[in-house]
Structures are given as C-alpha cells and as structure tokens.
Write a protein that holds these residues in place. Structure first.
Motif, PDB file in Angstrom:
ATOM      1  N   PRO A 116      -4.597  -2.551  -3.286  1.00 41.58           N
ATOM      2  CA  PRO A 116      -3.783  -1.341  -3.431  1.00 41.58           C
ATOM      3  C   PRO A 116      -3.938  -0.763  -4.831  1.00 41.58           C
ATOM      4  CG  PRO A 116      -2.488  -3.145  -2.529  1.00 41.58           C
ATOM      5  CD  PRO A 116      -3.789  -3.720  -2.967  1.00 41.58           C
ATOM      6  N   VAL A 151       1.841   4.827   1.264  1.00 41.45           N
ATOM      7  CA  VAL A 151       1.728   5.509   2.554  1.00 41.45           C
ATOM      8  C   VAL A 151       2.214   6.938   2.365  1.00 41.45           C
ATOM      9  CG1 VAL A 151       2.584   5.594   4.925  1.00 41.45           C
ATOM     10  CG2 VAL A 151       2.063   3.391   3.874  1.00 41.45           C
ATOM     11  N   CYS A 159      -6.996   4.742   8.238  1.00 39.62           N
ATOM     12  CA  CYS A 159      -5.791   4.053   8.687  1.00 39.62           C
ATOM     13  C   CYS A 159      -4.674   5.097   8.779  1.00 39.62           C
ATOM     14  CB  CYS A 159      -5.413   2.934   7.716  1.00 39.62           C
ATOM     15  SG  CYS A 159      -4.051   1.909   8.298  1.00 39.62           S
ATOM     16  N   GLN A 187      -0.624   8.259   6.653  1.00 39.71           N
ATOM     17  CA  GLN A 187      -1.956   7.811   6.258  1.00 39.71           C
ATOM     18  C   GLN A 187      -1.843   6.912   5.039  1.00 39.71           C
ATOM     19  OE1 GLN A 187      -4.580  10.692   4.377  1.00 39.71           O
ATOM     20  NE2 GLN A 187      -2.889  12.170   4.326  1.00 39.71           N
ATOM     21  N   VAL A 188      -2.859   6.063   4.866  1.00 39.11           N
ATOM     22  CA  VAL A 188      -2.891   5.117   3.751  1.00 39.11           C
ATOM     23  C   VAL A 188      -4.125   5.462   2.922  1.00 39.11           C
ATOM     24  CG1 VAL A 188      -2.914   2.683   3.104  1.00 39.11           C
ATOM     25  CG2 VAL A 188      -1.854   3.389   5.268  1.00 39.11           C
ATOM     26  N   GLN A 198       2.819   0.593   9.749  1.00 45.25           N
ATOM     27  CA  GLN A 198       2.886  -0.825   9.347  1.00 45.25           C
ATOM     28  C   GLN A 198       1.949  -1.643  10.233  1.00 45.25           C
ATOM     29  OE1 GLN A 198       4.784  -2.452   6.920  1.00 45.25           O
ATOM     30  NE2 GLN A 198       3.820  -4.381   7.513  1.00 45.25           N
ATOM     31  N   TYR A 256       0.838  -1.198   0.000  1.00 44.26           N
ATOM     32  CA  TYR A 256       0.000   0.000   0.000  1.00 44.26           C
ATOM     33  C   TYR A 256       0.873   1.247   0.000  1.00 44.26           C
ATOM     34  CZ  TYR A 256      -4.109  -2.798   1.104  1.00 44.26           C
ATOM     35  OH  TYR A 256      -5.142  -3.706   1.054  1.00 44.26           O
ATOM     36  N   ILE A 263      -1.735  -0.862   9.403  1.00 42.55           N
ATOM     37  CA  ILE A 263      -2.188  -1.522   8.178  1.00 42.55           C
ATOM     38  C   ILE A 263      -2.521  -2.981   8.463  1.00 42.55           C
ATOM     39  CG2 ILE A 263      -1.470  -2.319   5.885  1.00 42.55           C
ATOM     40  CD1 ILE A 263       0.231   0.306   5.731  1.00 42.55           C
TER      41      ILE A 263
END
Length: 69
Positions: A59, A5, A24, A17-18, A39, A3, A42
């Motif tokens: 993703p 970040v 998240c 943030q994701v 990490q 993902y 997530i």
C-alpha cells in the motif's frame, strides 16, 4: 495491510476502486454494499497474486487535501 479505497457515488449506484491494485473494483446499489464488495475484491485480488507467485503491491500513502470553503 491497509489499502486506500476510492468510493464514488453515481446516478444510481456506488463504485469503488483501489489505486494500488489496478483493476480491483466493485459496484453496488448502496455504499454499505460497495464497501463490503470491495473488501472481498481486495482479498481475492491479493489471494490470486499470491497463488500465481506474483508480488503483492505494498500500500502507498494517500492523504486527503482539504480546501477552504
């Protein structure tokens, strides 16, 4: 899965943030710490989705855009 970040430096801390996982996030005093915490965030986020029988978002592709100086 991998993902994207986003890590931002604030006046006294770092935030992460994701984009593919709404909500998240992580905040810490150092960059290393925020990387570790995001990490973990997530992993927990995905685990909770799976336990709840919800789909895990795939993703998306993100690219960096470089501008001339």
């Amino acid at each position: 899965m991998t993902y994207a970040v986003i890590i931002e430096k604030g006046p006294s801390s770092y935030g992460a943030q994701v984009p593919d996982l709404p909500g998240c996030v992580a905040v810490a005093e150092t960059r290393d710490e925020v990387c570790r915490l995001i990490q973990e965030a997530i992993e927990l986020y995905v685990e909770e989705l799976k336990e709840g029988g919800l789909p895990v978002p795939q993703p998306q592709s993100y690219e960096l855009v470089e501008l001339p100086a």
